[in-house]
Design an enzyme around this catalytic site. Structure first.
Site, PDB file in Angstrom:
ATOM      1  N   GLY A   9       0.863  -1.383  -0.164  1.00  0.00           N
ATOM      2  CA  GLY A   9      -0.236  -0.066   0.213  1.00  0.00           C
ATOM      3  C   GLY A   9       1.313   1.432  -0.495  1.00  0.00           C
ATOM      4  N   ASN A  10       2.522   1.003   0.158  1.00  0.00           N
ATOM      5  CA  ASN A  10       3.041   2.101   0.210  1.00  0.00           C
ATOM      6  C   ASN A  10       3.447   2.853  -1.028  1.00  0.00           C
ATOM      7  OD1 ASN A  10       5.291   3.282   1.150  1.00  0.00           O
ATOM      8  ND2 ASN A  10       5.600   2.188   2.781  1.00  0.00           N
ATOM      9  N   ASP A  66       8.457  -6.211   3.790  1.00  0.00           N
ATOM     10  CA  ASP A  66       7.927  -5.725   5.391  1.00  0.00           C
ATOM     11  C   ASP A  66       9.309  -5.486   5.734  1.00  0.00           C
ATOM     12  OD1 ASP A  66       5.780  -6.318   7.136  1.00  0.00           O
ATOM     13  OD2 ASP A  66       7.344  -6.810   8.317  1.00  0.00           O
ATOM     14  N   GLY A 143       7.958   8.116   6.506  1.00  0.00           N
ATOM     15  CA  GLY A 143       7.862   7.026   6.839  1.00  0.00           C
ATOM     16  C   GLY A 143      10.035   7.586   8.561  1.00  0.00           C
ATOM     17  N   ASP A 145      12.636   8.550   8.294  1.00  0.00           N
ATOM     18  CA  ASP A 145      13.483   8.560   6.946  1.00  0.00           C
ATOM     19  C   ASP A 145      13.950  10.364   7.073  1.00  0.00           C
ATOM     20  OD1 ASP A 145      13.993   6.708   5.374  1.00  0.00           O
ATOM     21  OD2 ASP A 145      12.678   7.731   3.516  1.00  0.00           O
ATOM     22  N   LYS A 163      19.919   7.270  -1.280  1.00  0.00           N
ATOM     23  CA  LYS A 163      18.980   6.326  -0.186  1.00  0.00           C
ATOM     24  C   LYS A 163      19.159   5.264  -1.320  1.00  0.00           C
ATOM     25  CE  LYS A 163      15.571   5.189   2.006  1.00  0.00           C
ATOM     26  NZ  LYS A 163      13.744   5.106   2.020  1.00  0.00           N
TER      27      LYS A 163
HETATM   28  P1  ITT Z   1       3.377  -2.366   3.108  1.00  0.00           P
HETATM   29  O1  ITT Z   1       3.117  -3.142   4.346  1.00  0.00           O
HETATM   30  O2  ITT Z   1       1.781  -1.849   2.004  1.00  0.00           O
HETATM   31  O3  ITT Z   1       4.268  -2.689   1.835  1.00  0.00           O
HETATM   32  P2  ITT Z   1       4.263  -0.142   4.546  1.00  0.00           P
HETATM   33  O4  ITT Z   1       4.112   1.486   4.635  1.00  0.00           O
HETATM   34  O5  ITT Z   1       3.079  -0.554   6.146  1.00  0.00           O
HETATM   35  O6  ITT Z   1       3.487  -0.757   3.067  1.00  0.00           O
HETATM   36  P3  ITT Z   1       5.636  -1.944   5.990  1.00  0.00           P
HETATM   37  O7  ITT Z   1       4.650  -2.991   6.929  1.00  0.00           O
HETATM   38  O8  ITT Z   1       6.557  -2.778   5.839  1.00  0.00           O
HETATM   39  O9  ITT Z   1       4.507  -0.593   5.544  1.00  0.00           O
HETATM   40  O10 ITT Z   1       6.462  -1.011   7.987  1.00  0.00           O
HETATM   41  C1  ITT Z   1       7.138   0.056   7.706  1.00  0.00           C
HETATM   42  C2  ITT Z   1       6.911   1.066   8.620  1.00  0.00           C
HETATM   43  O11 ITT Z   1       8.333   1.794   8.720  1.00  0.00           O
HETATM   44  C3  ITT Z   1       6.173   2.080   7.880  1.00  0.00           C
HETATM   45  O12 ITT Z   1       6.019   2.789   8.991  1.00  0.00           O
HETATM   46  C4  ITT Z   1       7.552   2.617   7.074  1.00  0.00           C
HETATM   47  O13 ITT Z   1       6.612   4.247   6.822  1.00  0.00           O
HETATM   48  C5  ITT Z   1       8.554   2.839   7.571  1.00  0.00           C
HETATM   49  N1  ITT Z   1       9.452   2.513   6.040  1.00  0.00           N
HETATM   50  C6  ITT Z   1       9.408   1.508   5.301  1.00  0.00           C
HETATM   51  N2  ITT Z   1      11.014   1.990   4.931  1.00  0.00           N
HETATM   52  C7  ITT Z   1      11.233   2.580   5.698  1.00  0.00           C
HETATM   53  C8  ITT Z   1      12.231   2.784   4.978  1.00  0.00           C
HETATM   54  O14 ITT Z   1      13.080   3.160   3.524  1.00  0.00           O
HETATM   55  N3  ITT Z   1      12.697   4.766   4.922  1.00  0.00           N
HETATM   56  C9  ITT Z   1      11.622   5.089   6.527  1.00  0.00           C
HETATM   57  N4  ITT Z   1      10.791   4.790   6.628  1.00  0.00           N
HETATM   58  C10 ITT Z   1      10.393   3.514   6.517  1.00  0.00           C
END
Ligand code: ITT
Length: 184
Positions: A9-10, A66, A143, A145, A163
Site C-alpha cells: 500500500g506504500n 516488510d 516514514g 527517513d 538513499k
Molecule cells: P506495506 O505493508 O503495505 O508494504 P507499510 O508502509 O505498512 O506498507 P511496513 O509494514 O513494511 O510498510 O512498515 C514499515 C514502517 O516503516 C512503515 O511505517 C514505513 O513508513 C516505514 N518504512 C519502511 N521503509 C522505510 C524507509 O525506507 N524509510 C523510512 N521509513 C520506512
C-alpha cells in the site's frame, strides 16, 4: 523488461524499488490488494506469509516488502511493529523516547518476499546500520527517513539516489535481482 507485481500500500516503496530494479531490467507494478500481516517478532514470517497469500490470490508472481526500524537502546523497538508505531506515535514521539539516550544505534531492515502461484516463497533481506538523529532533518523520503542517519546525514536529507545506494531496501533488492537473474 520483466514485470513483477509489487503488493504494497506504500507508493514510496514502489518508487524506490522501481528505481533500483530498473537498472537490472525489471519493472514493478503496484497492487494494492493488501495481505494479512501476521503479528510476529520478526519480519521474515510476515513477508513469507504475505508473498504466498498474494501470489495465490492474484495468480501472478508477486513481491512484498516488510521493513522495520530496530533501535538498540529500545531493545529493537519498534521492529516489526514499525508501521503501527509510525502511525500512532510518529517520529516526534520516538525522538522523545530517545531523549538523553547516548546509544543512538539503530538498524533498518527490509525483507523482500517473492512467490509464484502455488509455489514456495523466497526471502531476501538487507539491512543498514545507522543512528537515530537528535531531531528530524530533511524533507525527502518517507516514514522514519527524517530521523535515521547514516554517515552524518538522515535519509530524509539525501537525494533519492543516495538513499537508494545505501538503504536496507537496496541491499535486499540487490540480492533478489541477483537470484532472479541466476534462476530465470
Ligand atoms: P506495506 O505493508 O503495505 O508494504 P507499510 O508502509 O505498512 O506498507 P511496513 O509494514 O513494511 O510498510 O512498515 C514499515 C514502517 O516503516 C512503515 O511505517 C514505513 O513508513 C516505514 N518504512 C519502511 N521503509 C522505510 C524507509 O525506507 N524509510 C523510512 N521509513 C520506512
Amino acid at each position: 523488461m520483466r514485470k513483477i507485481i509489487f503488493v504494497t500500500g506504500n507508493p514510496h516503496k514502489v518508487r524506490e524499488a522501481s528505481d533500483i530494479l530498473s537498472h537490472v531490467g525489471i519493472t514493478v507494478e503496484q497492487n494494492n490488494c493488501g495481505y494479512p500481516e501476521l503479528q510476529e517478532d520478526e519480519l521474515e514470517p510476515i513477508a513469507r506469509f504475505g508473498a504466498r497469500w498474494a501470489a495465490d490470490k492474484l495468480n501472478r508472481e508477486v513481491m512484498v516488502d516488510d521493513s522495520g526500524l530496530f533501535i538498540e537502546a529500545l531493545r529493537g523497538f519498534p521492529g516489526p511493529y514499525s508501521a503501527y508505531v509510525f502511525d500512532t506515535l510518529g517520529n516526534a514521539r520516538i525522538l522523545k523516547l530517545m531523549e538523553g539516550e547516548t546509544n543512538r544505534r539503530a538498524i533498518f531492515r527490509c525483507v523482500i518476499g517473492y512467490c509464484r502461484p502455488g509455489g514456495e516463497p523466497y526471502l531476501f533481506s538487507g539491512e543498514v546500520t545507522g543512528e537515530i538523529a537528535d531531531e528530524m532533518r530533511g524533507s525527502g523520503g518517507f516514514g522514519y527517513d527524517p530521523i535515521f542517519e547514516v554517515g552524518g546525514a538522515t535519509f530524509g536529507e539525501m537525494e533519492e539516489e543516495e538513499k537508494n545506494r545505501l538503504s536496507h531496501r537496496y541491499a535486499a533488492l540487490s540480492e533478489f535481482a541477483r537470484w532472479l537473474k541466476e534462476k530465470y
